[in-house]
Design an enzyme around this catalytic site. Sequence first.
Site, short mmCIF file in Angstrom:
data_model
loop_
_atom_site.label_atom_id
_atom_site.label_comp_id
_atom_site.label_asym_id
_atom_site.label_seq_id
_atom_site.Cartn_x
_atom_site.Cartn_y
_atom_site.Cartn_z
N ASN A 169 -6.95 7.18 14.48
CA ASN A 169 -6.75 7.64 13.10
C ASN A 169 -5.39 7.19 12.58
O ASN A 169 -4.38 7.29 13.29
CB ASN A 169 -6.82 9.18 13.11
CG ASN A 169 -6.90 9.80 11.73
OD1 ASN A 169 -7.77 9.45 10.93
ND2 ASN A 169 -6.00 10.74 11.44
N HIS A 205 -4.76 8.94 2.15
CA HIS A 205 -3.85 9.69 1.27
C HIS A 205 -3.40 8.72 0.17
O HIS A 205 -2.64 7.80 0.43
CB HIS A 205 -2.62 10.17 2.05
CG HIS A 205 -2.94 11.17 3.11
ND1 HIS A 205 -3.40 12.44 2.82
CD2 HIS A 205 -2.84 11.11 4.45
CE1 HIS A 205 -3.58 13.11 3.95
NE2 HIS A 205 -3.26 12.33 4.95
N GLU A 234 -8.73 12.27 5.87
CA GLU A 234 -7.72 13.17 5.28
C GLU A 234 -7.58 12.91 3.79
O GLU A 234 -6.47 12.91 3.24
CB GLU A 234 -6.37 12.98 5.97
CG GLU A 234 -6.42 13.17 7.48
CD GLU A 234 -5.06 13.08 8.16
OE1 GLU A 234 -4.01 13.13 7.48
OE2 GLU A 234 -5.04 12.96 9.40
C1 XIL Z 1 0.14 17.67 7.79
C2 XIL Z 1 -0.26 19.10 7.45
O1 XIL Z 1 -1.14 19.07 6.35
C3 XIL Z 1 0.98 19.92 7.13
O2 XIL Z 1 0.64 21.30 6.99
C4 XIL Z 1 2.02 19.77 8.23
O3 XIL Z 1 3.22 20.44 7.82
C5 XIL Z 1 2.32 18.32 8.50
O4 XIL Z 1 1.10 17.64 8.83
N1 XIL Z 1 -1.28 12.85 8.60
C6 XIL Z 1 -1.90 13.65 9.54
C7 XIL Z 1 -1.94 15.12 9.37
O5 XIL Z 1 -2.52 13.11 10.47
O6 XIL Z 1 -1.87 15.80 10.60
C8 XIL Z 1 -0.81 15.58 8.47
O7 XIL Z 1 -1.00 16.99 8.24
C9 XIL Z 1 -0.78 14.81 7.18
C10 XIL Z 1 -0.54 13.35 7.46
#
Ligand code: XIL
Length: 301
Positions: A169, A205, A234
């Site tokens: 990932n 994202h 995500e």
């Molecule tokens: C983020 C969470 O959403 C937050 O609550 C935490 O403080 C930090 O991590 N990439 C990832 C996720 O793989 O695990 C992350 O999640 C966001 C970016």
Amino acid sequence: GTTLGASAAESGRYFGTAVAANKLSDSTYVGILNREFNSVTPENEMKWDATEPSQNNFTFGNADRIVNHARANGMRVRGHALAWHSQQPGWAQSLSGSALRSAMVNHITRVATYYRGKIHSWDVVNEAFADGGSGARRDSNLQRTGNDWIEVAFRTARAADPDAKLCYNDYNTDGQNAKSNAVYAMVQDFKARGVPIDCVGFQSHFNPQSPVPSDYQANLQRFANLGVEVQITELDIEGSGQAQADNYGRVIRACLAVARCTGITVWGIRDSDSWRASGTPLLFDGSGNKKPAYTSTLNAL
Ligand code: XIL
């Protein structure tokens, strides 16, 4: 379908969300979760710092709350994440070399064994490649244990839970670029050498600085052509109104156009649940109302 999960299921896919254990007592949150989603990813509760706060002492209480909620409501669980440079407990951050390698293997074995049979897909390794044009691995304490740490993590996870799909990932791998090319080469190499890998997760994202790439679907397809599933893991998209709705629609349609794109997970339910400090990147507003992005997503499924 009239919900995200039911509509995704019509094409054999799932529609999931990141879930925080401490919100399972929020009735608005749980109402939307149970109505719309058929997969969950613990947002933080399965990470190394949460599950092994001191070495060889494992704590699964918050992760179990999410897993139990999912199982009671017929939802799948994506496990996230077994090996990652971030959100490591302090004791692991201070390890290196063979001591860290052994700790990683033990961590993966214990967590994946504990949840054996309950996890649809595991993010075995998260974010191991560097941003920018180098195509290199990200420097981290795990990387410094030796370049084979990723394949060791995958082999360890397979041994612990043979039925879970094992995913790599990452972010900024959503279009074709030096970073995604490097992940592609790794997956190709793993398939050629028989290192167990079943899926690649694309975090997705997106924001004005990092918009939905024009070759998003083509990039998903080239990974799928290697013989792995692809999953959108995500998803969140900064913006509002019809522009945001159009971007969500593009992402959903890209997944549906790729036969091996098996599911989509958004990184939170309401805008107020987002990890983003400000902004409105999700499908429901802070009051839990459906946004134009929701309608566009549902229509694209
Ligand atoms: C983020 C969470 O959403 C937050 O609550 C935490 O403080 C930090 O991590 N990439 C990832 C996720 O793989 O695990 C992350 O999640 C966001 C970016």
